[in-house]
Design an enzyme around this catalytic site. Structure first.
Site, PDB file in Angstrom:
ATOM      1  CG  HIS A  99      -2.405   0.775   0.972  1.00 24.17           C
ATOM      2  ND1 HIS A  99      -3.353   0.369  -0.003  1.00 24.17           N
ATOM      3  CD2 HIS A  99      -3.364   1.549   1.203  1.00 24.17           C
ATOM      4  CE1 HIS A  99      -3.793   1.105  -0.156  1.00 24.17           C
ATOM      5  NE2 HIS A  99      -4.157   2.409   0.767  1.00 24.17           N
TER       6      HIS A  99
ATOM      7  CG  HIS B  61      -9.662   6.647  -4.648  1.00 24.05           C
ATOM      8  ND1 HIS B  61      -8.409   7.371  -3.981  1.00 24.05           N
ATOM      9  CD2 HIS B  61      -9.169   5.466  -4.423  1.00 24.05           C
ATOM     10  CE1 HIS B  61      -7.628   7.543  -3.714  1.00 24.05           C
ATOM     11  NE2 HIS B  61      -8.061   5.885  -3.594  1.00 24.05           N
TER      12      HIS B  61
END
Length: 294
Positions: free
Chosen positions: A236, A262
């Protein structure tokens, strides 16, 4: 939880499963949060405004994210009770609304990323299959900003000659197109040549594809070999580095939102805080009054 509460919570969760398509884990999380509410309130389904006002004090030692999640579950439950005629009012306006600040992501600077690539490329030059795999993983993590789950579960067929992008299912089962650079494509293609013809996964591991835990271990080992503290690096973190460095290079925030997958641009906007130094420089250089003498 009282029998009356339990019966209403069961009906609420049945509705969530049938109408909202909530997954099993989501339903379990709602039940836990409603049980926590019942523990604090006595009987949750009949709680009034005054009772809900006391939750802020009762939950003062909890993380703001936990309080926000529990309040959201109660808010939805009270809405259900009102819609179904089990209550004539909705007291949820009195629920606590903690200010939840999204933490800034850990990032690596470009020199640290370059050090990881130098190490990975030097090892891959040997032709060892695991070294080729590690370089392909690094290229796709940093070069495309893939989530760990998206990366390890890539089908072998998703990588096609002369196709400079991947089509994958990301978070929430939503499909998105992910561009990949020529060097990432080349590294992944070289690794694929070492795989058995009949395997379905680009990164196989055990009986299925490579696990997220194993990916985490591989990335940290690459960091350690590059002289970077392993605790600072994860899949990440490399995704964050991809986003931050693209923004620093002039990428549009909407483009970055699409690349990262997103759903809400508010999630992407965290990177404007990370790259604040560049934004200050931009304001000083481009503001219409920047050159006006004081």
């Amino acid at each position: 939880m009282t029998p009356d509460d339990r019966a209403l919570v069961d009906r609420f969760l049945d509705m969530m499963a049938a109408e909202a398509g909530a997954a099993r884990n989501t339903l379990l999380a709602y039940r836990r949060d409603l049980e926590a509410g019942a523990e604090a309130l006595g009987q949750v389904s009949t709680a009034d405004v005054e009772a809900l006002k006391g939750l802020g004090e009762a939950w003062r030692d909890l993380a703001s994210s936990t309080v926000a999640r529990r309040a959201a579950a109660l808010r939805r439950f009270f809405g259900f009770l009102l819609d179904e005629g089990f209550r004539e009012d909705d007291p949820s306006a009195a629920l606590p609304r903690p200010v939840h600040q999204r933490p800034l992501p850990r990032i690596l600077d470009t020199h640290e990323v370059e050090a990881m690539f130098r190490e990975a490329e030097d090892r891959a030059a040997s032709g060892a299959p695991t070294a080729l795999r590690d370089l392909a993983l690094l290229e796709l993590l940093y070069g495309s900003g893939l989530r760990a789950t998206e990366l390890v579960s890539l089908p072998k067929a998703s990588l096609r000659p002369e196709q400079p992008f991947l089509i994958l299912k990301g978070k929430g089962g939503k499909e998105r197109l992910v561009p990949i650079s020529q060097r990432a494509h080349a590294a992944a293609a070289k690794w694929r040549e070492t795989l058995a013809k009949d395997g379905p996964w680009l990164f196989p591991g055990g009986k299925a594809h490579l696990s997220r835990v194993r990916l985490f271990q591989i990335v940290r080992a690459m960091a350690a070999a590059s002289g970077i503290a392993p605790a600072r690096v994860s899949p990440h973190v490399l995704r964050h580095a991809f986003a931050t460095h693209l923004l620093a290079g002039g990428a549009d925030l909407r483009v970055l939102q699409a690349l990262l997958g997103h759903a809400d641009i508010a999630t992407t906007q965290i990177y404007t805080h990370v790259d604040s130094a560049r934004l200050v420089e931009l304001v000083n250089a481009r503001h219409p009054l920047a050159d006006v003498p004081k």
